[in-house]
Write a protein that holds these residues in place. Structure first.
Motif, PDB file in Angstrom:
ATOM      1  N   TYR A 165      -6.392-100.569 116.284  1.00 30.46           N
ATOM      2  CA  TYR A 165      -7.770-100.311 116.700  1.00 30.46           C
ATOM      3  C   TYR A 165      -8.735-101.376 116.184  1.00 30.46           C
ATOM      4  O   TYR A 165      -9.632-101.821 116.901  1.00 30.46           O
ATOM      5  CB  TYR A 165      -8.222 -98.928 116.216  1.00 30.46           C
ATOM      6  CG  TYR A 165      -8.322 -97.933 117.336  1.00 30.46           C
ATOM      7  CD1 TYR A 165      -9.437 -97.898 118.168  1.00 30.46           C
ATOM      8  CD2 TYR A 165      -7.299 -97.032 117.580  1.00 30.46           C
ATOM      9  CE1 TYR A 165      -9.524 -96.982 119.210  1.00 30.46           C
ATOM     10  CE2 TYR A 165      -7.376 -96.113 118.622  1.00 30.46           C
ATOM     11  CZ  TYR A 165      -8.492 -96.097 119.434  1.00 30.46           C
ATOM     12  OH  TYR A 165      -8.587 -95.196 120.466  1.00 30.46           O
ATOM     13  N   ALA A 166      -8.564-101.791 114.910  1.00 27.47           N
ATOM     14  CA  ALA A 166      -9.503-102.738 114.315  1.00 27.47           C
ATOM     15  C   ALA A 166      -9.212-104.172 114.732  1.00 27.47           C
ATOM     16  O   ALA A 166     -10.116-105.010 114.750  1.00 27.47           O
ATOM     17  CB  ALA A 166      -9.455-102.618 112.797  1.00 27.47           C
ATOM     18  N   GLY A 167      -7.944-104.477 115.039  1.00 18.17           N
ATOM     19  CA  GLY A 167      -7.570-105.834 115.406  1.00 18.17           C
ATOM     20  C   GLY A 167      -7.530-106.786 114.239  1.00 18.17           C
ATOM     21  O   GLY A 167      -7.632-108.007 114.403  1.00 18.17           O
ATOM     22  N   SER A 168      -7.371-106.250 113.003  1.00 12.53           N
ATOM     23  CA  SER A 168      -7.356-107.105 111.819  1.00 12.53           C
ATOM     24  C   SER A 168      -6.687-106.377 110.665  1.00 12.53           C
ATOM     25  O   SER A 168      -6.722-105.147 110.590  1.00 12.53           O
ATOM     26  CB  SER A 168      -8.781-107.494 111.422  1.00 12.53           C
ATOM     27  OG  SER A 168      -8.795-108.220 110.210  1.00 12.53           O
ATOM     28  N   PHE A 169      -6.084-107.187 109.752  1.00  6.94           N
ATOM     29  CA  PHE A 169      -5.541-106.646 108.509  1.00  6.94           C
ATOM     30  C   PHE A 169      -6.556-106.748 107.373  1.00  6.94           C
ATOM     31  O   PHE A 169      -6.298-106.274 106.277  1.00  6.94           O
ATOM     32  CB  PHE A 169      -4.276-107.413 108.099  1.00  6.94           C
ATOM     33  CG  PHE A 169      -3.056-107.028 108.891  1.00  6.94           C
ATOM     34  CD1 PHE A 169      -2.319-105.903 108.553  1.00  6.94           C
ATOM     35  CD2 PHE A 169      -2.628-107.790 109.963  1.00  6.94           C
ATOM     36  CE1 PHE A 169      -1.188-105.544 109.268  1.00  6.94           C
ATOM     37  CE2 PHE A 169      -1.506-107.444 110.690  1.00  6.94           C
ATOM     38  CZ  PHE A 169      -0.782-106.307 110.338  1.00  6.94           C
TER      39      PHE A 169
ATOM     40  N   ALA B 275       1.402 -94.124 121.363  1.00  3.95           N
ATOM     41  CA  ALA B 275       0.278 -93.572 122.122  1.00  3.95           C
ATOM     42  C   ALA B 275      -0.969 -94.441 121.988  1.00  3.95           C
ATOM     43  O   ALA B 275      -1.644 -94.728 122.982  1.00  3.95           O
ATOM     44  CB  ALA B 275      -0.008 -92.149 121.645  1.00  3.95           C
ATOM     45  N   ILE B 276      -1.260 -94.876 120.763  1.00  2.00           N
ATOM     46  CA  ILE B 276      -2.474 -95.676 120.546  1.00  2.00           C
ATOM     47  C   ILE B 276      -2.337 -97.058 121.167  1.00  2.00           C
ATOM     48  O   ILE B 276      -3.281 -97.560 121.793  1.00  2.00           O
ATOM     49  CB  ILE B 276      -2.774 -95.770 119.034  1.00  2.00           C
ATOM     50  CG1 ILE B 276      -3.266 -94.420 118.523  1.00  2.00           C
ATOM     51  CG2 ILE B 276      -3.794 -96.864 118.734  1.00  2.00           C
ATOM     52  CD1 ILE B 276      -3.418 -94.339 117.026  1.00  2.00           C
ATOM     53  N   SER B 277      -1.179 -97.679 121.033  1.00  8.06           N
ATOM     54  CA  SER B 277      -0.985 -98.997 121.644  1.00  8.06           C
ATOM     55  C   SER B 277      -1.081 -98.902 123.168  1.00  8.06           C
ATOM     56  O   SER B 277      -1.688 -99.765 123.825  1.00  8.06           O
ATOM     57  CB  SER B 277       0.353 -99.600 121.222  1.00  8.06           C
ATOM     58  OG  SER B 277       1.426 -98.741 121.571  1.00  8.06           O
ATOM     59  N   GLY B 278      -0.503 -97.842 123.746  1.00 15.37           N
ATOM     60  CA  GLY B 278      -0.609 -97.653 125.193  1.00 15.37           C
ATOM     61  C   GLY B 278      -2.036 -97.410 125.633  1.00 15.37           C
ATOM     62  O   GLY B 278      -2.497 -97.974 126.634  1.00 15.37           O
ATOM     63  N   TRP B 279      -2.758 -96.564 124.885  1.00 16.67           N
ATOM     64  CA  TRP B 279      -4.155 -96.283 125.205  1.00 16.67           C
ATOM     65  C   TRP B 279      -5.007 -97.557 125.150  1.00 16.67           C
ATOM     66  O   TRP B 279      -5.838 -97.802 126.022  1.00 16.67           O
ATOM     67  CB  TRP B 279      -4.688 -95.236 124.238  1.00 16.67           C
ATOM     68  CG  TRP B 279      -6.162 -94.992 124.345  1.00 16.67           C
ATOM     69  CD1 TRP B 279      -7.141 -95.466 123.511  1.00 16.67           C
ATOM     70  CD2 TRP B 279      -6.840 -94.230 125.347  1.00 16.67           C
ATOM     71  NE1 TRP B 279      -8.373 -95.045 123.916  1.00 16.67           N
ATOM     72  CE2 TRP B 279      -8.232 -94.282 125.052  1.00 16.67           C
ATOM     73  CE3 TRP B 279      -6.423 -93.504 126.462  1.00 16.67           C
ATOM     74  CZ2 TRP B 279      -9.184 -93.644 125.835  1.00 16.67           C
ATOM     75  CZ3 TRP B 279      -7.377 -92.861 127.247  1.00 16.67           C
ATOM     76  CH2 TRP B 279      -8.719 -92.932 126.929  1.00 16.67           C
TER      77      TRP B 279
ATOM     78  N   THR C 212      -7.106 -99.277 128.237  1.00 16.39           N
ATOM     79  CA  THR C 212      -8.570 -99.206 128.144  1.00 16.39           C
ATOM     80  C   THR C 212      -9.197-100.526 127.714  1.00 16.39           C
ATOM     81  O   THR C 212     -10.110-101.034 128.369  1.00 16.39           O
ATOM     82  CB  THR C 212      -8.997 -98.109 127.168  1.00 16.39           C
ATOM     83  OG1 THR C 212      -8.388 -98.353 125.893  1.00 16.39           O
ATOM     84  CG2 THR C 212      -8.580 -96.744 127.688  1.00 16.39           C
ATOM     85  N   ARG C 213      -8.711-101.078 126.629  1.00 15.50           N
ATOM     86  CA  ARG C 213      -9.350-102.279 126.082  1.00 15.50           C
ATOM     87  C   ARG C 213      -8.897-103.553 126.782  1.00 15.50           C
ATOM     88  O   ARG C 213      -9.687-104.474 126.991  1.00 15.50           O
ATOM     89  CB  ARG C 213      -9.076-102.376 124.572  1.00 15.50           C
ATOM     90  CG  ARG C 213      -9.818-103.506 123.877  1.00 15.50           C
ATOM     91  CD  ARG C 213      -9.515-103.542 122.403  1.00 15.50           C
ATOM     92  NE  ARG C 213      -9.954-102.317 121.734  1.00 15.50           N
ATOM     93  CZ  ARG C 213      -9.778-102.095 120.417  1.00 15.50           C
ATOM     94  NH1 ARG C 213      -9.166-103.002 119.691  1.00 15.50           N
ATOM     95  NH2 ARG C 213     -10.192-100.978 119.880  1.00 15.50           N
ATOM     96  N   TYR C 214      -7.597-103.634 127.111  1.00 11.87           N
ATOM     97  CA  TYR C 214      -7.056-104.874 127.667  1.00 11.87           C
ATOM     98  C   TYR C 214      -6.656-104.753 129.144  1.00 11.87           C
ATOM     99  O   TYR C 214      -6.192-105.704 129.737  1.00 11.87           O
ATOM    100  CB  TYR C 214      -5.833-105.309 126.855  1.00 11.87           C
ATOM    101  CG  TYR C 214      -6.096-105.374 125.371  1.00 11.87           C
ATOM    102  CD1 TYR C 214      -6.990-106.302 124.850  1.00 11.87           C
ATOM    103  CD2 TYR C 214      -5.466-104.494 124.492  1.00 11.87           C
ATOM    104  CE1 TYR C 214      -7.241-106.349 123.489  1.00 11.87           C
ATOM    105  CE2 TYR C 214      -5.706-104.536 123.129  1.00 11.87           C
ATOM    106  CZ  TYR C 214      -6.594-105.477 122.639  1.00 11.87           C
ATOM    107  OH  TYR C 214      -6.849-105.530 121.294  1.00 11.87           O
ATOM    108  N   GLY C 215      -6.834-103.554 129.703  1.00 10.79           N
ATOM    109  CA  GLY C 215      -6.385-103.367 131.092  1.00 10.79           C
ATOM    110  C   GLY C 215      -7.165-104.196 132.093  1.00 10.79           C
ATOM    111  O   GLY C 215      -6.607-104.740 133.046  1.00 10.79           O
TER     112      GLY C 215
END
Length: 350
Positions: free
Chosen positions: A176-180, A336-340, A344-347
């Protein structure tokens, strides 16, 4: 800080060393004071829930009780069992205490207020926290006693089991955050819910993840109802049975430092860190470190609340929860989160 020392004419190498030492002390010394005070708070919460008074004699309202206990421990004799492996026996509590302190190097207390703001801060936390099992195993084996040895085996299996689930839970947050980077994770939570709520806890996909993380944190720090490593009826006092004086105190300091670390991670990963609960301009007048400390204290209160009210698990129940419930669930949420996020974000970009 390094730049300031260089401006004062100090060599750049020495400036980095001195600033690192000062930064470490600025974290370690308040942390040790905080550990002393949360032990007092812990005992007060237990007492209140059990309708008792708790510490109330040493100092005003009993506030100096933890320091009196620390002084008592310092004045005791360090006893090493004759059959113990003396070197490993003495190193084990030092390892536990050092690892507990080292993890705080990447914890941001406010925007920019962090000793080492590294890009892989979350991986560093996961790696450092996994090292704490070594101190437990070393103490149990070096004591050359069956009760500490049984406790060390229990603790190592328990900690490794729940670290697997915690690893997958952290993957969900990173997706979700896209960062470590912990600071970037906190900033990504700004206005996450309806554009006004700061925190991932409001997200329907991430709220169950936070619940699993909180329970896994209890197991990782060996708190009730997962304190099977210190079950008095079976193991006397667990892997600490043969320890006394400051070596025993180092275990307790390390344990409570780890508890505070897990409370702060709850705050940083799911509840907005130093951000106020709502993204309202007037709330930002309160310093970020105050919000961070209030949230961390709230989670510590929850730790104490659980300890005073929930009965202890059986060991088979504890391991079943880790391997048969949390591990499949965390894997499911990763998918589930990666698919969502893909839809949504990259579709649109795809």
């Amino acid at each position: 800080m390094t730049a300031t020392f260089i401006e004062w004419g100090m060599d750049s190498g020495w400036a980095m060393i001195v600033s690192a030492i000062i930064g470490s002390l600025l974290i370690a010394l308040p942390l040790m004071l905080a550990v002393a005070m949360i032990i007092y708070v812990d005992r007060k919460v237990w007492a209140s829930i059990n309708l008792r008074r708790g510490p109330n004699v040493v100092g005003p309202f009993g506030l100096l009780q933890s320091f009196a206990d620390g002084l008592k421990v310092m004045l005791q004799e360090t006893i090493i069992p004759s059959a113990a492996n003396k070197g490993i026996f003495l190193i084990a509590p030092v390892v536990t205490f050092t690892v507990a302190l080292a993890a705080w190097a990447v914890i941001p207390f406010d925007a920019g207020v962090v000793l080492a703001d590294i890009n892989v801060g979350l991986l560093y936390i996961l790696a450092i926290s996994s090292l704490s099992v070594y101190g437990v195993v070393m103490s149990g084996w070096a004591s050359n006693s069956k009760y500490p040895f049984f406790s060390a085996m229990r603790a190592s299996a328990q900690m490794i089991s729940y670290e697997v689930s915690i690893g997958f839970i952290l993957v969900c947050v990173v997706l979700y955050a896209g960062s470590f980077n912990l600071s970037a994770i906190v900033e990504a939570q700004k206005g996450h819910g309806f554009g006004i709520i700061n925190g991932y806890w409001f997200n329907l996909l991430l709220f169950p993840i936070w619940v699993m993380f909180f329970i896994s944190a209890l197991a990782e720090t060996q708190r009730v109802p997962f304190d099977l490593t210190e079950a008095e009826s079976e193991l006397v006092a667990g892997y600490q049975t043969e320890y006394s004086s400051m070596s025993f105190a180092l275990f307790w300091l390390g344990e409570y430092a780890n508890i505070l670390l897990m409370c702060s991670l709850n705050t940083l990963l799911f509840w907005g860190g130093w951000l106020p609960p709502l993204d309202i301009p007037v709330l930002y007048y309160v310093p970020g470190i105050i919000w961070f400390l209030l949230k961390t204290f709230f989670f510590f209160f929850m730790f104490s609340w659980v300890m005073a009210t929930v009965p202890r698990y059986r060991y088979d129940q504890l391991m079943r929860l880790g391997w048969k419930v949390f591990l499949p669930l965390s894997l499911f949420f990763v998918v589930a989160i990666s698919g969502w996020l893909m839809f949504t974000r990259y579709g649109v970009a795809a």
